[in-house]
Design a protein around this motif. Structure first.
Motif, PDB file in Angstrom:
ATOM      1  N   ALA A  75       0.807  -1.219   0.000  1.00 19.25           N
ATOM      2  CA  ALA A  75       0.000   0.000   0.000  1.00 19.25           C
ATOM      3  C   ALA A  75       0.838   1.266   0.000  1.00 19.25           C
ATOM      4  CB  ALA A  75      -0.936  -0.002   1.210  1.00 19.25           C
ATOM      5  N   GLU A  76       1.872   1.326   0.849  1.00 19.44           N
ATOM      6  CA  GLU A  76       2.673   2.541   0.983  1.00 19.44           C
ATOM      7  C   GLU A  76       4.143   2.168   1.134  1.00 19.44           C
ATOM      8  OE1 GLU A  76       0.473   5.919   3.346  1.00 19.44           O
ATOM      9  OE2 GLU A  76       0.240   4.021   4.424  1.00 19.44           O
ATOM     10  N   ASP A 106      -0.298   2.987  -3.298  1.00 21.05           N
ATOM     11  CA  ASP A 106      -0.702   4.249  -2.687  1.00 21.05           C
ATOM     12  C   ASP A 106      -2.143   4.159  -2.175  1.00 21.05           C
ATOM     13  OD1 ASP A 106      -0.028   6.811  -1.836  1.00 21.05           O
ATOM     14  OD2 ASP A 106      -1.002   7.745  -3.565  1.00 21.05           O
ATOM     15  N   GLU A 107      -2.529   2.963  -1.719  1.00 20.12           N
ATOM     16  CA  GLU A 107      -3.862   2.708  -1.157  1.00 20.12           C
ATOM     17  C   GLU A 107      -4.981   2.931  -2.174  1.00 20.12           C
ATOM     18  OE1 GLU A 107      -4.270   1.237   1.546  1.00 20.12           O
ATOM     19  OE2 GLU A 107      -2.870   1.871   3.095  1.00 20.12           O
ATOM     20  N   ARG A 108      -4.675   2.798  -3.460  1.00 16.48           N
ATOM     21  CA  ARG A 108      -5.694   2.985  -4.503  1.00 16.48           C
ATOM     22  C   ARG A 108      -6.054   1.636  -5.097  1.00 16.48           C
ATOM     23  NH1 ARG A 108      -2.413   6.131  -8.322  1.00 16.48           N
ATOM     24  NH2 ARG A 108      -4.021   5.423  -9.781  1.00 16.48           N
ATOM     25  N   THR A 109      -7.360   1.360  -5.156  1.00 21.56           N
ATOM     26  CA  THR A 109      -7.785   0.063  -5.678  1.00 21.56           C
ATOM     27  C   THR A 109      -7.506  -0.067  -7.170  1.00 21.56           C
ATOM     28  OG1 THR A 109     -10.047   0.959  -5.907  1.00 21.56           O
ATOM     29  CG2 THR A 109      -9.557  -0.298  -3.921  1.00 21.56           C
ATOM     30  N   ASP A 110      -7.598   1.041  -7.927  1.00 21.72           N
ATOM     31  CA  ASP A 110      -7.314   0.935  -9.357  1.00 21.72           C
ATOM     32  C   ASP A 110      -5.842   0.594  -9.586  1.00 21.72           C
ATOM     33  OD1 ASP A 110      -6.519   3.459  -8.410  1.00 21.72           O
ATOM     34  OD2 ASP A 110      -6.758   4.402 -10.379  1.00 21.72           O
ATOM     35  N   ALA A 111      -4.955   1.197  -8.785  1.00 14.33           N
ATOM     36  CA  ALA A 111      -3.533   0.872  -8.892  1.00 14.33           C
ATOM     37  C   ALA A 111      -3.286  -0.572  -8.457  1.00 14.33           C
ATOM     38  CB  ALA A 111      -2.711   1.831  -8.043  1.00 14.33           C
ATOM     39  N   PRO A 131      -4.195  -5.474   0.980  1.00 10.62           N
ATOM     40  CA  PRO A 131      -5.347  -4.968   0.225  1.00 10.62           C
ATOM     41  C   PRO A 131      -5.714  -3.534   0.607  1.00 10.62           C
ATOM     42  CG  PRO A 131      -5.779  -7.167   1.080  1.00 10.62           C
ATOM     43  CD  PRO A 131      -4.519  -6.695   1.725  1.00 10.62           C
ATOM     44  N   ALA A 132      -5.949  -2.719  -0.406  1.00 12.82           N
ATOM     45  CA  ALA A 132      -6.289  -1.322  -0.161  1.00 12.82           C
ATOM     46  C   ALA A 132      -7.712  -1.150   0.350  1.00 12.82           C
ATOM     47  CB  ALA A 132      -6.100  -0.522  -1.454  1.00 12.82           C
ATOM     48  N   ASP A 133      -8.623  -2.008  -0.100  1.00 11.36           N
ATOM     49  CA  ASP A 133     -10.041  -1.834   0.237  1.00 11.36           C
ATOM     50  C   ASP A 133     -10.701  -3.195   0.341  1.00 11.36           C
ATOM     51  OD1 ASP A 133     -12.803  -1.304   0.265  1.00 11.36           O
ATOM     52  OD2 ASP A 133     -12.576   0.496  -0.960  1.00 11.36           O
ATOM     53  N   ALA A 134     -11.155  -3.556   1.540  1.00  7.81           N
ATOM     54  CA  ALA A 134     -11.783  -4.867   1.739  1.00  7.81           C
ATOM     55  C   ALA A 134     -13.102  -4.993   0.998  1.00  7.81           C
ATOM     56  CB  ALA A 134     -12.007  -5.111   3.233  1.00  7.81           C
ATOM     57  N   GLY A 204     -20.792   4.105  13.588  1.00  9.11           N
ATOM     58  CA  GLY A 204     -21.345   3.180  12.597  1.00  9.11           C
ATOM     59  C   GLY A 204     -20.582   3.142  11.292  1.00  9.11           C
ATOM     60  N   LEU A 205     -19.618   4.055  11.115  1.00  7.55           N
ATOM     61  CA  LEU A 205     -18.824   4.063   9.886  1.00  7.55           C
ATOM     62  C   LEU A 205     -17.988   2.792   9.791  1.00  7.55           C
ATOM     63  CD1 LEU A 205     -17.734   5.663   7.402  1.00  7.55           C
ATOM     64  CD2 LEU A 205     -15.952   6.553   8.924  1.00  7.55           C
ATOM     65  N   VAL A 206     -18.032   2.137   8.634  1.00  2.69           N
ATOM     66  CA  VAL A 206     -17.264   0.910   8.405  1.00  2.69           C
ATOM     67  C   VAL A 206     -16.025   1.265   7.586  1.00  2.69           C
ATOM     68  CG1 VAL A 206     -17.251  -1.385   7.376  1.00  2.69           C
ATOM     69  CG2 VAL A 206     -19.327  -0.533   8.496  1.00  2.69           C
ATOM     70  N   LEU A 207     -14.867   1.028   8.171  1.00  2.00           N
ATOM     71  CA  LEU A 207     -13.612   1.274   7.465  1.00  2.00           C
ATOM     72  C   LEU A 207     -13.196   0.014   6.714  1.00  2.00           C
ATOM     73  CD1 LEU A 207     -11.601   3.210  10.215  1.00  2.00           C
ATOM     74  CD2 LEU A 207     -12.907   4.157   8.299  1.00  2.00           C
ATOM     75  N   GLN A 208     -12.774   0.159   5.469  1.00  7.76           N
ATOM     76  CA  GLN A 208     -12.436  -0.988   4.632  1.00  7.76           C
ATOM     77  C   GLN A 208     -10.971  -1.401   4.758  1.00  7.76           C
ATOM     78  OE1 GLN A 208     -14.622  -2.745   3.384  1.00  7.76           O
ATOM     79  NE2 GLN A 208     -16.424  -1.457   3.133  1.00  7.76           N
ATOM     80  N   ASN A 209     -10.233  -0.733   5.599  1.00 11.74           N
ATOM     81  CA  ASN A 209      -8.848  -1.101   5.900  1.00 11.74           C
ATOM     82  C   ASN A 209      -8.853  -1.748   7.280  1.00 11.74           C
ATOM     83  OD1 ASN A 209      -6.215  -0.914   7.102  1.00 11.74           O
ATOM     84  ND2 ASN A 209      -5.607   0.525   5.503  1.00 11.74           N
ATOM     85  N   SER A 210      -8.656  -3.062   7.353  1.00  9.32           N
ATOM     86  CA  SER A 210      -8.844  -3.787   8.611  1.00  9.32           C
ATOM     87  C   SER A 210      -7.862  -3.358   9.687  1.00  9.32           C
ATOM     88  CB  SER A 210      -8.743  -5.299   8.379  1.00  9.32           C
ATOM     89  OG  SER A 210      -7.431  -5.676   7.984  1.00  9.32           O
ATOM     90  N   SER A 211      -6.621  -2.992   9.308  1.00 10.58           N
ATOM     91  CA  SER A 211      -5.637  -2.645  10.323  1.00 10.58           C
ATOM     92  C   SER A 211      -6.003  -1.336  11.023  1.00 10.58           C
ATOM     93  CB  SER A 211      -4.229  -2.572   9.719  1.00 10.58           C
ATOM     94  OG  SER A 211      -4.126  -1.516   8.797  1.00 10.58           O
ATOM     95  N   VAL A 212      -6.505  -0.358  10.277  1.00 10.55           N
ATOM     96  CA  VAL A 212      -6.926   0.899  10.906  1.00 10.55           C
ATOM     97  C   VAL A 212      -8.248   0.703  11.636  1.00 10.55           C
ATOM     98  CG1 VAL A 212      -7.544   3.311  10.517  1.00 10.55           C
ATOM     99  CG2 VAL A 212      -5.682   2.263   9.203  1.00 10.55           C
ATOM    100  N   ALA A 213      -9.139  -0.093  11.071  1.00 11.16           N
ATOM    101  CA  ALA A 213     -10.399  -0.388  11.759  1.00 11.16           C
ATOM    102  C   ALA A 213     -10.126  -1.029  13.116  1.00 11.16           C
ATOM    103  CB  ALA A 213     -11.255  -1.304  10.898  1.00 11.16           C
TER     104      ALA A 213
END
Length: 373
Positions: A75-76, A106-111, A131-134, A204-213
């Motif tokens: 990712a980075e 760079d945490e971009r799913t397209d990349a 993975p950038a986005d779960a 209630g916000l769901v973060l798609q990055n498990s490590s930060v979540a």
């Protein structure tokens, strides 16, 4: 000597002639496939060494079905945590004859999608990815379905049966928060670069990055155990650039119930938070306690030394490589999460809340506890 006069690289045919064997025998001995006697193998290898022969990786992969390369999709890459993890994975893979092909998303799913496609086109034998986005994983599951083993580093994706190597960040963040609460801090700020729909956390916000979540989940767990309702404005997201980190830090410090302690989600965020604190002439830990995830070499050298939530990044890279090698050897065990232990290293950047700051924290905390009941 110009380019046209440079000697051409030695070929398999050259090695075969020098070793006085057939080209097919030389190819099998050099490629490590098929049947060849030990005396022939030794003659071929001696001839190859004398001719400074370099194998053609593409030809070898066509013969063996293996490229002896592993794709690492990170990712980075500028984040020191990932740098250490990549080093651990590379060292472990090199011991088993594998080279590493690195891609940064760079945490971009397209990349990330492009990187996975490139890795498959290069016929890598396996992939280590963060993975950038779960929520966007079809390209990952498609790669595995196509026969490319994969291991996730630092993150997991619920519902996707792929091996992962992580640290129990939820427990670690909860431990640190509980200690801050015991020291009298009621306002604990958290700043992260994670991509989210809003810069300020919303319940209630769901973060798609498990490590930060997991980091944020651990902080909220500790508040819940203490019976305290934190202000969501204390949790700042999308702090991807130095400017965004600085803005988030200034905003936190200018709140009416400003946090008396700040937790940085990683060392890159931490550096810019410390710069803002210095610019505002705020003393650590007298005015604001500070701690961060990841133990970088500089964190014990600054004044005061920084309390950190340390992850064994190098060991995580080794563990990810080991898990992938097991798959390449044909392991059919069910995919699993390998969870390593992190450690809170207590230094001098955290202290009890005190003075006017403590009085404000106690007042705000009491009000929130009353509202919660």
């Amino acid at each position: 000597m110009n380019a046209s006069q440079a000697p051409r690289p030695a070929t398999v045919a050259d090695v075969a002639r020098t070793a006085k064997v057939s080209k097919a025998q030389a190819a099998r001995a050099l490629g490590g496939y098929g049947a060849v006697s030990e005396p022939v193998r030794e003659r071929v290898l001696r001839a190859a060494e004398g001719l400074n022969y370099r194998p053609n990786a593409l030809a070898r992969s066509m013969n063996t079905g293996r490229s002896q390369t592993i794709g690492v999709v990170i990712a980075e890459v500028e984040n020191p945590f990932f740098g250490l993890a990549i080093r651990g994975a590379s060292d472990a893979l090199r011991e088993h004859g594998y080279d590493v092909v690195l891609a940064n998303t760079d945490e971009r799913t397209d990349a990330e999608e492009d990187a996975i496609r490139v890795m498959l086109d290069k016929r890598v034998d396996g992939i280590i990815a963060s993975p950038a986005d779960a929520g966007v994983t079809s390209h990952l599951s498609a790669a595995v379905a196509a026969g490319c083993p994969m291991v996730f580093l630092d993150r997991h994706v619920p519902g996707l049966d792929i091996d992962s190597v992580e640290v129990d960040l939820r427990r670690l963040a909860g431990q640190a928060t509980a200690e801050l609460l015991e020291l009298g801090h009621r306002g604990i700020g958290f700043i992260s670069a994670v991509q989210a729909p809003t810069d300020v956390y919303e319940p209630g916000l769901v973060l798609q990055n498990s490590s930060v979540a997991d980091r944020l989940g651990g902080i909220r767990d500790a508040y819940a155990r203490a019976g305290i309702a934190p202000d969501p404005r204390w949790f700042r997201l999308n702090a991807k650039t130095a400017e965004a980190i600085r803005a988030a830090t200034h905003e936190l410090l200018e709140l009416d119930d400003a946090p008396t302690a700040i937790v940085a989600s990683d060392s890159m965020v931490g550096l810019d938070v410390l710069r803002v604190l210095r610019e505002r002439s705020l003393r650590v830990p007298h005015d604001v306690s500070f701690l961060m995830f990841d133990d970088m070499p500089w964190s014990s050298l600054v004044d005061p030394p920084i309390t950190v939530l340390s992850q064994p990044a190098y060991d995580m890279g080794v563990a990810a490589a080991t898990a992938l090698l097991e798959r390449l050897r044909g392991s059919t065990t069910a995919p699993c999460r390998r969870v390593l232990e992190g450690e809170m290293i207590r230094r001098e950047s955290v202290a009890p809340a005190h003075g006017a700051v403590q009085e404000t924290a106690a007042r705000v905390g009491a009000a929130r506890e009353t509202a919660a009941t």
